[in-house]
Design a protein around this motif. Sequence first.
Motif, mmCIF file in Angstrom:
data_model
loop_
_atom_site.group_PDB
_atom_site.id
_atom_site.type_symbol
_atom_site.label_atom_id
_atom_site.label_comp_id
_atom_site.label_asym_id
_atom_site.label_seq_id
_atom_site.Cartn_x
_atom_site.Cartn_y
_atom_site.Cartn_z
ATOM 1 N N TYR A 251 -0.879 -3.554 1.896
ATOM 2 C CA TYR A 251 -0.019 -4.411 2.311
ATOM 3 C C TYR A 251 -0.428 -5.958 2.361
ATOM 4 C CZ TYR A 251 3.127 -0.737 3.227
ATOM 5 O OH TYR A 251 3.990 0.063 3.127
ATOM 6 N N THR A 252 -1.895 -6.312 2.362
ATOM 7 C CA THR A 252 -2.299 -7.538 2.193
ATOM 8 C C THR A 252 -2.081 -7.868 0.893
ATOM 9 O OG1 THR A 252 -3.945 -7.304 3.868
ATOM 10 C CG2 THR A 252 -4.253 -8.890 2.306
ATOM 11 N N ALA A 253 -2.214 -6.835 -0.045
ATOM 12 C CA ALA A 253 -2.417 -7.316 -1.474
ATOM 13 C C ALA A 253 -0.573 -7.443 -1.949
ATOM 14 C CB ALA A 253 -2.741 -6.200 -2.289
ATOM 15 N N LYS A 254 0.080 -6.741 -1.240
ATOM 16 C CA LYS A 254 1.513 -6.932 -1.406
ATOM 17 C C LYS A 254 2.140 -8.250 -1.240
ATOM 18 C CE LYS A 254 2.803 -2.256 -1.437
ATOM 19 N NZ LYS A 254 4.134 -1.600 -1.943
ATOM 20 N N HIS A 255 1.635 -8.760 0.087
ATOM 21 C CA HIS A 255 2.134 -10.047 0.549
ATOM 22 C C HIS A 255 1.540 -11.171 -0.294
ATOM 23 C CE1 HIS A 255 4.155 -8.497 4.288
ATOM 24 N NE2 HIS A 255 3.207 -7.822 4.215
ATOM 25 N N LYS A 256 0.445 -11.011 -0.924
ATOM 26 C CA LYS A 256 -0.315 -12.150 -1.638
ATOM 27 C C LYS A 256 0.713 -12.142 -3.037
ATOM 28 C CE LYS A 256 -4.894 -12.070 0.108
ATOM 29 N NZ LYS A 256 -6.299 -11.709 -0.542
ATOM 30 N N GLY A 257 1.269 -11.045 -3.389
ATOM 31 C CA GLY A 257 2.183 -11.139 -4.677
ATOM 32 C C GLY A 257 1.834 -10.094 -5.703
ATOM 33 N N ARG A 258 2.599 -9.988 -6.905
ATOM 34 C CA ARG A 258 2.213 -8.852 -7.708
ATOM 35 C C ARG A 258 1.018 -9.110 -8.469
ATOM 36 N NH1 ARG A 258 7.845 -9.026 -11.322
ATOM 37 N NH2 ARG A 258 9.088 -7.871 -9.670
ATOM 38 N N ASN A 259 0.408 -8.075 -9.015
ATOM 39 C CA ASN A 259 -0.788 -7.850 -9.800
ATOM 40 C C ASN A 259 -2.013 -8.368 -9.083
ATOM 41 O OD1 ASN A 259 0.589 -6.964 -11.917
ATOM 42 N ND2 ASN A 259 1.132 -9.054 -12.481
ATOM 43 N N THR A 260 -2.150 -7.936 -7.601
ATOM 44 C CA THR A 260 -2.966 -8.378 -6.578
ATOM 45 C C THR A 260 -3.736 -7.214 -6.245
ATOM 46 O OG1 THR A 260 -1.788 -10.166 -5.844
ATOM 47 C CG2 THR A 260 -3.615 -9.518 -4.480
ATOM 48 N N ILE A 261 -5.379 -7.392 -6.110
ATOM 49 C CA ILE A 261 -5.919 -6.324 -5.648
ATOM 50 C C ILE A 261 -6.740 -7.111 -4.295
ATOM 51 C CG2 ILE A 261 -8.222 -5.052 -5.736
ATOM 52 C CD1 ILE A 261 -7.688 -5.155 -8.959
ATOM 53 N N SER A 262 -6.574 -6.465 -3.160
ATOM 54 C CA SER A 262 -7.125 -6.583 -2.016
ATOM 55 C C SER A 262 -8.300 -5.655 -1.439
ATOM 56 C CB SER A 262 -6.096 -6.733 -0.817
ATOM 57 O OG SER A 262 -6.687 -7.120 0.157
ATOM 58 N N THR A 263 -9.196 -6.071 -1.067
ATOM 59 C CA THR A 263 -10.349 -5.034 -0.468
ATOM 60 C C THR A 263 -10.252 -5.111 1.073
ATOM 61 O OG1 THR A 263 -12.076 -6.729 -0.785
ATOM 62 C CG2 THR A 263 -11.507 -5.182 -2.530
ATOM 63 N N ALA A 264 -10.545 -4.073 1.751
ATOM 64 C CA ALA A 264 -10.670 -4.203 3.310
ATOM 65 C C ALA A 264 -12.206 -4.003 3.609
ATOM 66 C CB ALA A 264 -9.960 -2.977 3.571
#
Length: 55
Positions: free
Chosen positions: A31-44
């Motif tokens: 959900y962090t990646a989704k909020h940052k925008g398309r084509n995004t990878i977020s690590t926890a």
Amino acid sequence: MRVGLSIGLARYQPLYKDALDWLDDADKALYTAKHKGRNTISTALSHAVADNVSA
């Protein structure tokens, strides 16, 4: 047609109490990646690891 991809990653840590904690971190990262925008990878950063570091 355009396709966007958002990815949430959480590396398994031995400090997780169970698989649900691990999945919860991956979900938060997604959900962090989704909020940052398309084509995004977020690590926890595992809340289990963070809790251990702050203790």
